[in-house]
Design a protein around this motif. Structure first.
Motif, PDB file in Angstrom:
ATOM      1  N   ALA A   6       0.706  -1.285  -0.089  1.00 42.93           N
ATOM      2  CA  ALA A   6       0.160  -0.073  -0.040  1.00 42.93           C
ATOM      3  C   ALA A   6       0.834   1.208   0.113  1.00 42.93           C
ATOM      4  N   PRO A   7       0.257   2.447  -0.740  1.00 48.10           N
ATOM      5  CA  PRO A   7       1.030   3.571  -0.478  1.00 48.10           C
ATOM      6  C   PRO A   7       1.166   4.061   0.930  1.00 48.10           C
ATOM      7  N   ALA A   8       2.332   4.606   1.533  1.00 53.18           N
ATOM      8  CA  ALA A   8       2.459   4.965   2.786  1.00 53.18           C
ATOM      9  C   ALA A   8       1.467   5.934   3.155  1.00 53.18           C
ATOM     10  N   ALA A   9       0.916   6.963   2.236  1.00 58.52           N
ATOM     11  CA  ALA A   9      -0.017   8.060   2.809  1.00 58.52           C
ATOM     12  C   ALA A   9      -1.245   7.415   3.243  1.00 58.52           C
ATOM     13  N   CYS A  10      -1.517   5.904   2.831  1.00 59.17           N
ATOM     14  CA  CYS A  10      -2.811   5.316   3.297  1.00 59.17           C
ATOM     15  C   CYS A  10      -2.761   4.608   4.448  1.00 59.17           C
ATOM     16  N   CYS A  11      -1.432   4.475   4.851  1.00 58.97           N
ATOM     17  CA  CYS A  11      -1.062   3.392   6.023  1.00 58.97           C
ATOM     18  C   CYS A  11      -1.362   4.257   7.175  1.00 58.97           C
ATOM     19  N   ALA A  12      -1.689   3.359   8.452  1.00 56.96           N
ATOM     20  CA  ALA A  12      -2.091   4.047   9.795  1.00 56.96           C
ATOM     21  C   ALA A  12      -1.588   3.433  10.908  1.00 56.96           C
ATOM     22  N   MET A  66      -3.581  -0.352   6.306  1.00 62.82           N
ATOM     23  CA  MET A  66      -4.036   0.386   5.285  1.00 62.82           C
ATOM     24  C   MET A  66      -5.491   0.638   5.628  1.00 62.82           C
ATOM     25  N   ALA A  67      -5.937   1.867   5.241  1.00 66.88           N
ATOM     26  CA  ALA A  67      -7.260   2.239   5.498  1.00 66.88           C
ATOM     27  C   ALA A  67      -7.718   2.222   6.939  1.00 66.88           C
ATOM     28  N   VAL A  68      -7.259   2.484   7.847  1.00 66.28           N
ATOM     29  CA  VAL A  68      -8.055   2.605   9.303  1.00 66.28           C
ATOM     30  C   VAL A  68      -8.663   3.833   9.277  1.00 66.28           C
TER      31      VAL A  68
END
Length: 108
Positions: A6-12, A66-68
């Motif tokens: 996943a792209p890092a910007a979408c990871c949490a 991803m997507a939290v």
């Protein structure tokens, strides 16, 4: 897409809110608990450290997920046994330019 792709910007990493419940485990404020955390119904539980802060906790995934999203439930497991859960209040996104920036603590 697996979280590793996943792209890092979408990871949490995520913060679980004040509706925290424990089942069959005694956890004190200031304590940390290792467990597998599931944040979506079809999501495979993943290893994380749960840092207990009173009636709230901070979930720190071993690998950013991803997507939290706020409003999602989070279930805590040890193997197949459900040990607790709560509601996600504010995800901590990983900075795509500098991933270590995602480690900063955020207030809820």
């Amino acid at each position: 897409m697996p979280s590793s792709m996943a792209p890092a910007a979408c990871c949490a990493r995520s913060r679980v809110g004040d509706e925290l419940n424990w089942i069959g485990v005694d956890v004190s404020p200031g304590e940390s608990v290792r467990a597998e955390v599931q944040v979506r119904y079809h999501h495979e539980p993943v290893p994380a450290t749960i840092e207990v802060e009173g009636a709230r906790c901070r979930v720190v995934f071993d690998t950013p997920e991803m997507a939290v999203t706020p409003g999602q439930g989070a279930a805590f497991y040890r193997g197949e046994q459900l040990i607790g859960g709560g509601w996600i209040r504010s995800p901590e996104l990983v900075n795509p330019i500098h991933p270590a920036a995602g480690k900063a603590r955020r207030a809820v």
